[in-house]
Scaffold this motif. Structure first.
Motif, PDB file in Angstrom:
ATOM      1  N   HIS A  57       0.796  -1.115  -0.100  1.00 46.88           N
ATOM      2  CA  HIS A  57      -0.159   0.109  -0.147  1.00 46.88           C
ATOM      3  C   HIS A  57       0.886   1.490  -0.137  1.00 46.88           C
ATOM      4  N   SER A  58       2.242   1.296   0.250  1.00 47.20           N
ATOM      5  CA  SER A  58       2.812   2.170   0.123  1.00 47.20           C
ATOM      6  C   SER A  58       3.227   3.052  -0.914  1.00 47.20           C
ATOM      7  N   ASP A  59       3.214   4.395  -1.033  1.00 53.96           N
ATOM      8  CA  ASP A  59       3.690   4.958  -2.210  1.00 53.96           C
ATOM      9  C   ASP A  59       5.226   4.852  -2.470  1.00 53.96           C
ATOM     10  N   HIS A  60       5.783   4.101  -1.697  1.00 60.16           N
ATOM     11  CA  HIS A  60       7.401   4.005  -1.855  1.00 60.16           C
ATOM     12  C   HIS A  60       7.552   2.550  -2.128  1.00 60.16           C
ATOM     13  N   VAL A  61       6.732   1.799  -2.481  1.00 56.37           N
ATOM     14  CA  VAL A  61       6.972   0.264  -2.540  1.00 56.37           C
ATOM     15  C   VAL A  61       7.938  -0.045  -3.780  1.00 56.37           C
ATOM     16  N   GLU A  62       7.978   0.878  -4.856  1.00 54.11           N
ATOM     17  CA  GLU A  62       8.709   0.692  -6.021  1.00 54.11           C
ATOM     18  C   GLU A  62      10.251   1.049  -5.653  1.00 54.11           C
ATOM     19  N   ARG A  63      10.384   2.325  -4.767  1.00 52.58           N
ATOM     20  CA  ARG A  63      11.616   2.478  -4.495  1.00 52.58           C
ATOM     21  C   ARG A  63      12.237   1.314  -3.569  1.00 52.58           C
ATOM     22  N   GLU A  64      11.400   0.779  -2.487  1.00 50.55           N
ATOM     23  CA  GLU A  64      11.805  -0.003  -1.629  1.00 50.55           C
ATOM     24  C   GLU A  64      12.039  -1.381  -2.377  1.00 50.55           C
ATOM     25  N   THR A 123       3.072 -13.034  -3.644  1.00 56.00           N
ATOM     26  CA  THR A 123       2.152 -13.323  -3.032  1.00 56.00           C
ATOM     27  C   THR A 123       0.936 -12.104  -2.851  1.00 56.00           C
ATOM     28  N   PRO A 124      -0.285 -12.833  -3.011  1.00 51.82           N
ATOM     29  CA  PRO A 124      -1.329 -11.532  -2.960  1.00 51.82           C
ATOM     30  C   PRO A 124      -1.077 -10.575  -1.588  1.00 51.82           C
ATOM     31  N   PRO A 125      -1.559  -9.327  -1.561  1.00 50.46           N
ATOM     32  CA  PRO A 125      -1.928  -8.716  -2.889  1.00 50.46           C
ATOM     33  C   PRO A 125      -0.846  -8.229  -3.967  1.00 50.46           C
ATOM     34  N   HIS A 126       0.313  -8.530  -3.505  1.00 54.22           N
ATOM     35  CA  HIS A 126       1.428  -8.005  -4.356  1.00 54.22           C
ATOM     36  C   HIS A 126       1.325  -8.656  -5.764  1.00 54.22           C
ATOM     37  N   SER A 127       0.665  -9.837  -6.118  1.00 53.77           N
ATOM     38  CA  SER A 127       0.730 -10.267  -7.441  1.00 53.77           C
ATOM     39  C   SER A 127       0.031  -9.646  -8.434  1.00 53.77           C
ATOM     40  N   ASP A 128      -0.917  -8.623  -8.187  1.00 57.33           N
ATOM     41  CA  ASP A 128      -1.609  -7.796  -9.089  1.00 57.33           C
ATOM     42  C   ASP A 128      -1.251  -6.348  -8.884  1.00 57.33           C
ATOM     43  N   ILE A 150       4.800  -3.241  -8.773  1.00 53.37           N
ATOM     44  CA  ILE A 150       5.575  -4.271  -8.696  1.00 53.37           C
ATOM     45  C   ILE A 150       5.894  -5.162  -9.901  1.00 53.37           C
ATOM     46  N   THR A 151       4.998  -5.485 -10.600  1.00 52.83           N
ATOM     47  CA  THR A 151       5.031  -6.490 -11.722  1.00 52.83           C
ATOM     48  C   THR A 151       5.794  -5.729 -12.942  1.00 52.83           C
ATOM     49  N   SER A 152       5.432  -4.565 -12.914  1.00 51.39           N
ATOM     50  CA  SER A 152       6.034  -3.666 -13.994  1.00 51.39           C
ATOM     51  C   SER A 152       7.618  -3.524 -13.834  1.00 51.39           C
ATOM     52  N   LEU A 153       8.071  -3.284 -12.479  1.00 52.10           N
ATOM     53  CA  LEU A 153       9.264  -3.160 -12.280  1.00 52.10           C
ATOM     54  C   LEU A 153      10.123  -4.545 -12.505  1.00 52.10           C
ATOM     55  N   LEU A 154       9.539  -5.410 -11.931  1.00 51.67           N
ATOM     56  CA  LEU A 154      10.261  -6.777 -11.953  1.00 51.67           C
ATOM     57  C   LEU A 154      10.391  -7.179 -13.762  1.00 51.67           C
ATOM     58  N   ALA A 155       9.506  -6.888 -14.622  1.00 52.87           N
ATOM     59  CA  ALA A 155       9.493  -6.962 -16.082  1.00 52.87           C
ATOM     60  C   ALA A 155      10.596  -6.130 -16.467  1.00 52.87           C
ATOM     61  N   GLU A 156      10.520  -4.923 -16.248  1.00 51.51           N
ATOM     62  CA  GLU A 156      11.697  -3.977 -16.658  1.00 51.51           C
ATOM     63  C   GLU A 156      12.984  -4.379 -16.235  1.00 51.51           C
ATOM     64  N   GLN A 157      13.188  -4.991 -15.072  1.00 49.09           N
ATOM     65  CA  GLN A 157      14.546  -5.582 -14.713  1.00 49.09           C
ATOM     66  C   GLN A 157      14.914  -6.812 -15.115  1.00 49.09           C
TER      67      GLN A 157
END
Length: 351
Positions: free
Chosen positions: A116-123, A139-144, A148-155
């Motif tokens: 839920h954090s606005d800083h989840v991508e930076r973290e 795991t849910p709710p991170h899965s959707d 998070i998913t865009s960052l992992l795909a980018e990396q």
């Protein structure tokens, strides 16, 4: 103090096996093109010397880290640990993930992240930079969570999405949530129940809605209306109490309740007891999760048994295969749930 024992290195293995450093490295990294007899000779040297590959050395050489990172919801995980109420979702995930990872020469590490954090991508960027995982399990709710998913795909990091139906990026795996709820409902219908209520989980989890769909579908197939028999919860004990109070206050009470977590089911049992309603004589109960605690209450709870360890094991297996992001399945991998029948369900009174 005794002198520290000198660590066994790849050089020792190469000398013992009589092969080059490159050959040992290829065997350790399970690379193709190594003759079986050569592979056996190196493996025998590794076993004889008790050699353990150094993750730090592997990273310095630019090869894989052999580390898989599992992300779980920080607030809910910490709350579950502090409550000490028998929740073992994380335990089962680690059981399936760690044993499968170890068998493949990998290590699994659990990291808690606030989705839920606005800083989840930076973290998450910071975590990836520090640990350099070869793969990530969401795991849910991170899965959707698209951040998070865009960052992992980018990396270009292989990642598995437990509890997601999305196949745009990553590898999706899920339990047949809809089918599990329908299975529980049909079990009660088969016993003769018609007033079957459902306590849903948190709406921020997609699986909560899928379970409601399964319950509704089974009720509709039996020609039974669900009307006022749906109550909202959030998987917690307190939300289960509120939902059960509302359902059991109905003029035409349900004769059975399915709750979307063990904690909410235990809360429902407590509310029923306060109201003088006996389980299962006057009210049948079915739970999701099947954590250890449900076997020791009286009566023991009938429960949907989720294949959590199997999901985590499959996630690790797919990540190990997908080191070059080569897997692009058109549909999620689906594992079936089971129903463990215990003493909390029986035919309704008068049936």
């Amino acid at each position: 103090m005794g002198r520290r024992r000198q660590a066994v290195t790849i050089k020792h293995v190469a000398a013992d096996a009589g092969v080059s450093l490159q050959t040992v490295s290829r065997v350790i990294n399970n690379e193709p093109g190594v003759r079986p007899e050569m592979k056996q000779r190196v493996q025998e040297a590794i076993d004889r010397l008790h050699y353990v590959p150094s993750i730090a050395a592997q990273r310095m050489s630019g090869s894989r880290s052999y580390l898989i990172l599992a992300l779980n919801d920080r607030d809910r995980t910490i709350a579950d640990w502090r409550s000490r109420e028998g929740v073992d979702w994380v335990d089962q995930m680690l059981l399936g993930g760690m044993t499968t990872a170890a068998a493949a020469g990998y290590r699994l590490m659990l990291e808690l992240v606030d989705t839920h954090s606005d800083h989840v991508e930076r973290e998450l960027r910071s975590t990836i930079a520090a640990l350099q995982p070869d793969g990530v399990i969401l795991t849910p709710p991170h899965s959707d969570n698209p951040l998070i998913t865009s960052l992992l795909a980018e990396q270009k990091i292989s990642f598995a999405r437990i509890g997601s139906r999305e196949t745009d990026v990553g590898l999706s795996l899920l339990m047949d949530e809809e089918g599990a709820a329908a299975m529980a409902t049909r079990h009660l219908l088969g016993l003769g129940h018609r007033r079957i209520a459902f306590i849903a989980g948190s709406p921020e989890y997609s699986l909560s809605g899928w379970r409601v769909e399964g319950w509704r579908k089974a009720m509709a197939e039996a020609g039974v209306g669900d009307g006022e028999l749906l109550a909202e919860g959030d998987f917690s004990y307190a939300s289960g109490e509120r939902a059960a109070e509302a359902l059991l206050a109905l003029a035409n009470q349900p004769t059975a309740i399915i709750a979307s977590s063990d904690q909410m089911t235990l809360a429902t049992m407590a509310v029923a007891k306060r109201r003088g309603i006996t389980v299962p004589d006057q009210l049948s109960l079915i739970s999701f999760d099947n954590t250890p605690l449900v076997r020791f209450v009286q009566p023991p709870l009938t429960a949907i048994d989720q294949p959590i360890a199997e999901l985590a094991a499959k996630a690790v297996e797919l990540i190990v295969i997908d080191q070059r992001n080569a897997l692009h399945p058109e549909a999620p991998y689906v594992l079936e749930a089971g129903l463990v029948v215990r003493g909390s369900t029986q035919p309704p009174a008068g049936a």
